[in-house]
Design a protein around this motif. Structure first.
Motif, PDB file in Angstrom:
ATOM      1  N   SER A   1      42.042  19.857  90.645  1.00  0.00           N
ATOM      2  CA  SER A   1      40.634  20.149  90.315  1.00  0.00           C
ATOM      3  C   SER A   1      40.280  21.564  90.770  1.00  0.00           C
ATOM      4  N   GLY A   2      39.102  22.005  90.374  1.00  0.00           N
ATOM      5  CA  GLY A   2      38.611  23.307  90.848  1.00  0.00           C
ATOM      6  C   GLY A   2      38.297  23.260  92.334  1.00  0.00           C
ATOM      7  N   THR A   3      37.887  22.090  92.807  1.00  0.00           N
ATOM      8  CA  THR A   3      37.587  21.936  94.233  1.00  0.00           C
ATOM      9  C   THR A   3      38.880  22.037  95.046  1.00  0.00           C
ATOM     10  N   SER A   4      39.929  21.334  94.582  1.00  0.00           N
ATOM     11  CA  SER A   4      41.192  21.408  95.329  1.00  0.00           C
ATOM     12  C   SER A   4      41.805  22.805  95.195  1.00  0.00           C
TER      13      SER A   4
ATOM     14  N   PHE B   1      24.030  30.447  95.363  1.00  0.00           N
ATOM     15  CA  PHE B   1      24.019  29.775  94.061  1.00  0.00           C
ATOM     16  C   PHE B   1      25.466  29.525  93.655  1.00  0.00           C
ATOM     17  N   THR B   2      25.893  28.300  93.808  1.00  0.00           N
ATOM     18  CA  THR B   2      27.222  27.867  93.397  1.00  0.00           C
ATOM     19  C   THR B   2      27.171  26.350  93.352  1.00  0.00           C
ATOM     20  N   PHE B   3      28.228  25.727  92.867  1.00  0.00           N
ATOM     21  CA  PHE B   3      28.264  24.266  92.954  1.00  0.00           C
ATOM     22  C   PHE B   3      28.652  23.889  94.381  1.00  0.00           C
ATOM     23  N   VAL B   4      28.190  22.745  94.820  1.00  0.00           N
ATOM     24  CA  VAL B   4      28.413  22.254  96.173  1.00  0.00           C
ATOM     25  C   VAL B   4      29.908  22.273  96.558  1.00  0.00           C
ATOM     26  N   ALA B   5      30.785  22.242  95.551  1.00  0.00           N
ATOM     27  CA  ALA B   5      32.234  22.192  95.793  1.00  0.00           C
ATOM     28  C   ALA B   5      32.732  23.400  96.594  1.00  0.00           C
ATOM     29  N   THR B   6      32.130  24.568  96.379  1.00  0.00           N
ATOM     30  CA  THR B   6      32.599  25.770  97.085  1.00  0.00           C
ATOM     31  C   THR B   6      32.418  25.578  98.596  1.00  0.00           C
TER      32      THR B   6
ATOM     33  N   VAL C   1      33.620  34.757  96.210  1.00  0.00           N
ATOM     34  CA  VAL C   1      32.583  35.164  95.267  1.00  0.00           C
ATOM     35  C   VAL C   1      32.685  34.230  94.062  1.00  0.00           C
ATOM     36  N   VAL C   2      31.536  33.918  93.462  1.00  0.00           N
ATOM     37  CA  VAL C   2      31.516  32.949  92.357  1.00  0.00           C
ATOM     38  C   VAL C   2      30.937  33.616  91.112  1.00  0.00           C
ATOM     39  N   HIS C   3      31.588  33.423  89.981  1.00  0.00           N
ATOM     40  CA  HIS C   3      31.067  33.961  88.712  1.00  0.00           C
ATOM     41  C   HIS C   3      30.272  32.838  88.047  1.00  0.00           C
ATOM     42  N   MET C   4      29.082  32.596  88.597  1.00  0.00           N
ATOM     43  CA  MET C   4      28.350  31.398  88.174  1.00  0.00           C
ATOM     44  C   MET C   4      27.972  31.433  86.693  1.00  0.00           C
ATOM     45  N   LEU C   5      28.224  30.353  86.036  1.00  0.00           N
ATOM     46  CA  LEU C   5      27.897  30.156  84.628  1.00  0.00           C
ATOM     47  C   LEU C   5      28.496  31.240  83.736  1.00  0.00           C
TER      48      LEU C   5
ATOM     49  N   GLU D   1      38.116  34.554  94.218  1.00  0.00           N
ATOM     50  CA  GLU D   1      37.123  34.425  93.142  1.00  0.00           C
ATOM     51  C   GLU D   1      37.079  32.975  92.696  1.00  0.00           C
ATOM     52  N   ASP D   2      35.942  32.332  92.888  1.00  0.00           N
ATOM     53  CA  ASP D   2      35.747  30.988  92.339  1.00  0.00           C
ATOM     54  C   ASP D   2      35.382  31.188  90.872  1.00  0.00           C
ATOM     55  N   THR D   3      36.380  30.986  90.019  1.00  0.00           N
ATOM     56  CA  THR D   3      36.237  31.304  88.605  1.00  0.00           C
ATOM     57  C   THR D   3      36.078  30.015  87.787  1.00  0.00           C
ATOM     58  N   ALA D   4      35.513  28.983  88.443  1.00  0.00           N
ATOM     59  CA  ALA D   4      35.333  27.689  87.772  1.00  0.00           C
ATOM     60  C   ALA D   4      34.646  27.866  86.412  1.00  0.00           C
ATOM     61  N   TRP D   5      33.658  28.777  86.369  1.00  0.00           N
ATOM     62  CA  TRP D   5      32.910  28.998  85.126  1.00  0.00           C
ATOM     63  C   TRP D   5      33.377  30.234  84.376  1.00  0.00           C
ATOM     64  N   GLY D   6      34.323  30.968  84.953  1.00  0.00           N
ATOM     65  CA  GLY D   6      34.605  32.293  84.401  1.00  0.00           C
ATOM     66  C   GLY D   6      35.921  32.397  83.667  1.00  0.00           C
TER      67      GLY D   6
ATOM     68  N   TYR E   1      40.311  28.227  89.344  1.00  0.00           N
ATOM     69  CA  TYR E   1      39.711  27.792  88.081  1.00  0.00           C
ATOM     70  C   TYR E   1      39.497  26.286  88.125  1.00  0.00           C
ATOM     71  N   SER E   2      38.520  25.836  87.362  1.00  0.00           N
ATOM     72  CA  SER E   2      38.303  24.392  87.186  1.00  0.00           C
ATOM     73  C   SER E   2      38.528  24.055  85.723  1.00  0.00           C
ATOM     74  N   PHE E   3      39.229  22.959  85.493  1.00  0.00           N
ATOM     75  CA  PHE E   3      39.404  22.462  84.123  1.00  0.00           C
ATOM     76  C   PHE E   3      38.757  21.085  83.996  1.00  0.00           C
ATOM     77  N   ASP E   4      37.623  20.892  84.648  1.00  0.00           N
ATOM     78  CA  ASP E   4      36.961  19.590  84.508  1.00  0.00           C
ATOM     79  C   ASP E   4      36.308  19.490  83.132  1.00  0.00           C
ATOM     80  N   PHE E   5      35.694  18.347  82.856  1.00  0.00           N
ATOM     81  CA  PHE E   5      35.229  18.066  81.493  1.00  0.00           C
ATOM     82  C   PHE E   5      34.132  19.022  81.017  1.00  0.00           C
ATOM     83  N   ALA E   6      33.463  19.708  81.949  1.00  0.00           N
ATOM     84  CA  ALA E   6      32.330  20.560  81.544  1.00  0.00           C
ATOM     85  C   ALA E   6      32.723  22.022  81.398  1.00  0.00           C
ATOM     86  N   LYS E   7      33.989  22.345  81.577  1.00  0.00           N
ATOM     87  CA  LYS E   7      34.379  23.748  81.629  1.00  0.00           C
ATOM     88  C   LYS E   7      34.927  24.255  80.283  1.00  0.00           C
ATOM     89  N   THR E   8      35.046  25.597  80.199  1.00  0.00           N
ATOM     90  CA  THR E   8      35.437  26.240  78.938  1.00  0.00           C
ATOM     91  C   THR E   8      36.767  25.691  78.426  1.00  0.00           C
TER      92      THR E   8
END
Ligand code: PLP
Length: 334
Positions: free
Chosen positions: A11-14, A36-41, A81-85, A107-112, A131-138
């Motif tokens: 996951s992006g959290t792990s 401003f980030t998801f609680v996971a960071t 640093v997070v590239h939010m949304l 770089e928390d690039t979950a959204w980037g 990076y995160s590849f959860d169901f809501a990501k690009t």
């Protein structure tokens, strides 16, 4: 991503947890991230037994470099640093500050994923990208994530740690692997990997289409009294969402209601600020101990900006006539 090493994880959290393990973060080390980030960071930092230190955001809605400088201490061992949304943070300034203090940048690039900054893929500007590849990501593998590295030593440490400490050597059977530390199991499975490879082929297309749709919305609402979120020069945003600022929270909520009524939604802002703003995480003693009981007002600049931000979700396939519908709904609310 034009980097030599990448590690698939669950996951992006792990991915964040593994990144911190690669840096050998110890108890009570301080890790700086943004409000401003998801609680996971913050969770990944706490899970590493380190202390989350939170900076304000600026009109990029990402880390404010000036506040970052103020928050660095002798105990700071990494900056996330997070590239939010999907909008790049002020990477140039932030990396310069990190380098000046010899602190590694994650770089928390979950959204980037699929975005760039000055032609450099997001996630590869600092020492480590996640990076995160959860169901809501690009791009998605259902659940999943990835960590990328330029440095082999960091990669080797991460690879061992995400696999119970196995220092994999293909010349020996697995049970003869050497080990230098304990670890955990954050291995992505083969089936997720196969889905990821198929998704990866679509990534550039998805980002391109989202950017096209974002531009159509921006053009449609250009005459309305809104201020677009600031994207640093050289940004190539993933356009997962289009964020704009209005005068106050009341108006932001009016925008949300009008959009809902028109069959459109918003994304994270203003409704889900709760999971994405450190000022609301009073369930985390690590944050309360550091910032005081009045956590809500501990990051006043961020609170003010987020309270009046509205985020429109963008996808490849949008409803018919979406630019006009969005313009009409927002026009009535504003
Ligand atoms: C900024 C940020 N970091 C980390 C994560 C965690 O990713 P995952 O859901 O894959 O664990 C998310 C998920 O939304 C996120 O938005």
């Amino acid at each position: 991503m034009k980097v030599p090493y990448a590690l698939a994880v669950t996951s992006g959290t792990s991915a964040l947890r593994v990144a911190l393990a690669a840096l050998e973060i110890k108890e009570n080390d301080e890790i700086i991230t943004q409000s401003f980030t998801f609680v996971a960071t913050a969770e990944a930092i706490i899970e590493s037994r380190a202390i989350p230190v939170i900076t304000e955001i600026d009109k990029t809605l990402n880390m404010d470099p000036k506040d970052l400088e103020k928050k660095i201490t002798d105990k700071t061992k990494a900056i996330i640093v997070v590239h939010m949304l999907g909008t790049p943070a002020r990477l140039k300034q932030i990396k310069a500050i990190a380098d000046q203090h010899d602190i590694p940048l994650i770089e928390d690039t979950a959204w980037g994923c699929g975005g760039y900054y000055n032609d450099i893929p997001l996630g590869t500007y600092g020492e480590i990208g996640t990076y995160s590849f959860d169901f809501a990501k690009t791009m998605t593998t259902g659940e999943g994530g990835m960590v990328v590295f330029k440095d082999k030593k960091l990669y080797d440490k991460a690879a061992a740690w995400h696999d119970h400490g196995h220092e994999n050597n293909p010349e020996f059977p697995r049970w003869e692997d050497s080990r230098s530390s304990s670890g955990f199991n954050y291995r992505m499975n083969e089936m997720q990997g196969a889905v990821g490879l198929a998704q990866l082929k679509k990534l550039d297309f998805v980002v391109k289409e989202q950017r096209k749709n974002a531009k159509l919305i921006m053009d449609a609402i250009s005459d309305l009294p809104v201020e677009m979120r600031f994207a640093p020069k050289g940004s190539y945003e993933t356009a997962d969402a289009l964020v704009f600022l209005v005068k106050n929270n009341n108006i932001a909520r009016k925008c949300r209601d009008a959009l809902l009524e028109a069959g459109l939604g918003t994304k994270i802002l203003p409704e889900a600020i709760t999971w994405h703003f450190a000022g609301t995480w009073d369930h985390m003693p690590e944050l309360v101990n550091r910032n005081g009981k009045d956590l809500t007002n501990a990051f006043p600049i961020s609170l003010e900006l987020l309270n009046r931000s509205v985020s429109l979700p963008i996808s490849v396939n949008m409803i018919e006539n979406f630019p006009q519908k969005i313009e009409k709904a927002l026009g009535s609310a504003l």
